[in-house]
Design a protein around this motif. Structure first.
Motif, PDB file in Angstrom:
ATOM      1  N   MET A 105       0.831  -1.201   0.000  1.00 36.24           N
ATOM      2  CA  MET A 105       0.000   0.000   0.000  1.00 36.24           C
ATOM      3  C   MET A 105       0.871   1.259   0.000  1.00 36.24           C
ATOM      4  N   VAL A 106       1.928   1.262   0.799  1.00 37.32           N
ATOM      5  CA  VAL A 106       2.836   2.412   0.874  1.00 37.32           C
ATOM      6  C   VAL A 106       3.535   2.618  -0.465  1.00 37.32           C
ATOM      7  N   GLN A 107       3.918   1.547  -1.135  1.00 43.31           N
ATOM      8  CA  GLN A 107       4.561   1.661  -2.446  1.00 43.31           C
ATOM      9  C   GLN A 107       3.597   2.265  -3.475  1.00 43.31           C
ATOM     10  N   VAL A 108       2.351   1.853  -3.438  1.00 42.68           N
ATOM     11  CA  VAL A 108       1.346   2.388  -4.360  1.00 42.68           C
ATOM     12  C   VAL A 108       1.100   3.865  -4.059  1.00 42.68           C
ATOM     13  N   LEU A 109       0.977   4.221  -2.776  1.00 41.92           N
ATOM     14  CA  LEU A 109       0.788   5.623  -2.398  1.00 41.92           C
ATOM     15  C   LEU A 109       1.969   6.478  -2.850  1.00 41.92           C
ATOM     16  N   SER A 110       3.158   5.965  -2.634  1.00 48.36           N
ATOM     17  CA  SER A 110       4.366   6.697  -3.004  1.00 48.36           C
ATOM     18  C   SER A 110       4.428   6.929  -4.519  1.00 48.36           C
ATOM     19  N   ALA A 111       4.153   5.898  -5.285  1.00 53.51           N
ATOM     20  CA  ALA A 111       4.178   6.024  -6.751  1.00 53.51           C
ATOM     21  C   ALA A 111       3.089   6.983  -7.231  1.00 53.51           C
ATOM     22  N   SER A 112       1.925   6.920  -6.620  1.00 52.24           N
ATOM     23  CA  SER A 112       0.834   7.804  -7.003  1.00 52.24           C
ATOM     24  C   SER A 112       1.163   9.260  -6.677  1.00 52.24           C
ATOM     25  N   MET A 113       1.763   9.494  -5.530  1.00 54.09           N
ATOM     26  CA  MET A 113       2.141  10.870  -5.178  1.00 54.09           C
ATOM     27  C   MET A 113       3.233  11.388  -6.090  1.00 54.09           C
ATOM     28  N   GLU A 114       4.184  10.547  -6.435  1.00 51.73           N
ATOM     29  CA  GLU A 114       5.249  10.966  -7.349  1.00 51.73           C
ATOM     30  C   GLU A 114       4.644  11.386  -8.686  1.00 51.73           C
ATOM     31  N   LYS A 115       3.669  10.637  -9.147  1.00 46.48           N
ATOM     32  CA  LYS A 115       3.013  10.936 -10.419  1.00 46.48           C
ATOM     33  C   LYS A 115       2.213  12.245 -10.325  1.00 46.48           C
ATOM     34  N   ARG A 116       1.476  12.438  -9.224  1.00 48.83           N
ATOM     35  CA  ARG A 116       0.602  13.605  -9.096  1.00 48.83           C
ATOM     36  C   ARG A 116       1.338  14.874  -8.694  1.00 48.83           C
ATOM     37  N   PHE A 117       2.352  14.746  -7.842  1.00 46.17           N
ATOM     38  CA  PHE A 117       3.004  15.915  -7.262  1.00 46.17           C
ATOM     39  C   PHE A 117       4.363  16.221  -7.881  1.00 46.17           C
ATOM     40  N   HIS A 118       4.760  15.465  -8.891  1.00 49.33           N
ATOM     41  CA  HIS A 118       6.111  15.548  -9.432  1.00 49.33           C
ATOM     42  C   HIS A 118       6.562  16.971  -9.746  1.00 49.33           C
ATOM     43  N   ARG A 119       5.763  17.732 -10.438  1.00 46.89           N
ATOM     44  CA  ARG A 119       6.164  19.083 -10.850  1.00 46.89           C
ATOM     45  C   ARG A 119       5.273  20.151 -10.219  1.00 46.89           C
ATOM     46  N   MET A 120       4.794  19.908  -9.035  1.00 48.40           N
ATOM     47  CA  MET A 120       3.906  20.841  -8.363  1.00 48.40           C
ATOM     48  C   MET A 120       4.570  22.204  -8.154  1.00 48.40           C
ATOM     49  N   GLU A 121       5.875  22.219  -7.926  1.00 51.13           N
ATOM     50  CA  GLU A 121       6.587  23.473  -7.714  1.00 51.13           C
ATOM     51  C   GLU A 121       6.536  24.372  -8.945  1.00 51.13           C
ATOM     52  N   PHE A 122       6.248  23.805 -10.104  1.00 52.72           N
ATOM     53  CA  PHE A 122       6.184  24.576 -11.338  1.00 52.72           C
ATOM     54  C   PHE A 122       4.773  25.066 -11.655  1.00 52.72           C
ATOM     55  N   ASN A 123       3.808  24.755 -10.793  1.00 56.24           N
ATOM     56  CA  ASN A 123       2.457  25.292 -10.941  1.00 56.24           C
ATOM     57  C   ASN A 123       2.527  26.771 -10.570  1.00 56.24           C
ATOM     58  N   ASN A 124       2.228  27.658 -11.516  1.00 61.84           N
ATOM     59  CA  ASN A 124       2.411  29.098 -11.313  1.00 61.84           C
ATOM     60  C   ASN A 124       1.693  29.625 -10.073  1.00 61.84           C
ATOM     61  N   VAL A 125       0.433  29.292  -9.920  1.00 65.52           N
ATOM     62  CA  VAL A 125      -0.355  29.823  -8.805  1.00 65.52           C
ATOM     63  C   VAL A 125       0.198  29.331  -7.469  1.00 65.52           C
ATOM     64  N   LEU A 126       0.455  28.038  -7.364  1.00 65.97           N
ATOM     65  CA  LEU A 126       0.948  27.487  -6.102  1.00 65.97           C
ATOM     66  C   LEU A 126       2.347  27.991  -5.772  1.00 65.97           C
ATOM     67  N   ALA A 127       3.198  28.091  -6.781  1.00 65.90           N
ATOM     68  CA  ALA A 127       4.566  28.562  -6.556  1.00 65.90           C
ATOM     69  C   ALA A 127       4.574  30.023  -6.106  1.00 65.90           C
ATOM     70  N   GLU A 128       3.800  30.843  -6.774  1.00 56.53           N
ATOM     71  CA  GLU A 128       3.765  32.263  -6.408  1.00 56.53           C
ATOM     72  C   GLU A 128       3.132  32.462  -5.036  1.00 56.53           C
ATOM     73  N   ALA A 129       2.094  31.697  -4.728  1.00 57.42           N
ATOM     74  CA  ALA A 129       1.466  31.801  -3.406  1.00 57.42           C
ATOM     75  C   ALA A 129       2.458  31.407  -2.309  1.00 57.42           C
ATOM     76  N   SER A 130       3.255  30.381  -2.567  1.00 60.65           N
ATOM     77  CA  SER A 130       4.248  29.946  -1.578  1.00 60.65           C
ATOM     78  C   SER A 130       5.339  30.985  -1.376  1.00 60.65           C
ATOM     79  N   VAL A 131       5.800  31.584  -2.463  1.00 60.93           N
ATOM     80  CA  VAL A 131       6.838  32.615  -2.363  1.00 60.93           C
ATOM     81  C   VAL A 131       6.319  33.818  -1.577  1.00 60.93           C
TER      82      VAL A 131
END
Length: 178
Positions: free
Chosen positions: A111-137
């Motif tokens: 289950m942990v391996q599946v969760l980890s792989a799913s998060m890697e797929k979904r969150f991989h480039r989250m830092e490059f999402n303009n709105v989320l990145a600018e809000a964080s900065v």
């Protein structure tokens, strides 16, 4: 048995965290459930010790997801600036479960391996999402801390500088005498 009076919680198919709440309540009521079934001589098979371990480890693995879900679901405060750092925290928590040896059952390891792989797929480039990145900065709590990728940080800062420069150029000048 001297326990506080608690009722079992039923799983709701449309709410993933209801499964976690149900499992946690079953763990809280473990002794009462075992005793009651024994007294009633109910024709229900009890969980084996290794199955109780699976329930406990499932709760341990899913608890950080519940905490993040509650935090992101808040209606009284802004949550966009927290997204990158919270998702990264989930990835770190899941990686910790994989490497710490705290998870001992094969089912939960899978289950942990599946969760980890799913998060890697979904969150991989989250830092490059303009709105989320600018809000964080712009959030004074996080600024640069939310970023692992310096390119994503640099791009977000540059976009904000450009937007700020455009705002000051487009402002009408104050009328004379003011």
């Amino acid at each position: 048995m001297g326990l506080s009076e608690l009722r079992p919680i039923q799983d709701c198919i449309t709410r993933w965290n209801s499964t976690l709440h149900m499992l946690k309540r079953v763990l809280d009521l473990r002794e009462a459930i075992i005793s009651t079934l024994a007294l009633l001589n109910a024709p229900i098979e009890l969980l084996y010790p290794h199955e109780w371990d699976i329930v406990k480890e499932t709760c341990t693995v899913l608890e950080p997801f519940e905490q993040v879900t509650v935090e992101i679901s808040g209606e009284q405060y802004v949550t966009a600036s927290k997204m990158i750092i919270l998702c990264r925290g989930l990835q770190i928590a899941t990686t910790h479960h994989q490497t710490s040896g705290a998870i001992s059952t094969e089912n939960i390891t899978e289950m942990v391996q599946v969760l980890s792989a799913s998060m890697e797929k979904r969150f991989h480039r989250m830092e490059f999402n303009n709105v989320l990145a600018e809000a964080s900065v712009l959030d004074p709590r996080f600024k640069k801390l939310a970023f692992y990728d310096s390119t994503a940080l640099d791009e977000a800062v540059q976009r904000l500088k450009t937007a700020a420069a455009n705002c000051t150029r487009n402002e009408p000048s104050a009328p004379p005498g003011n």
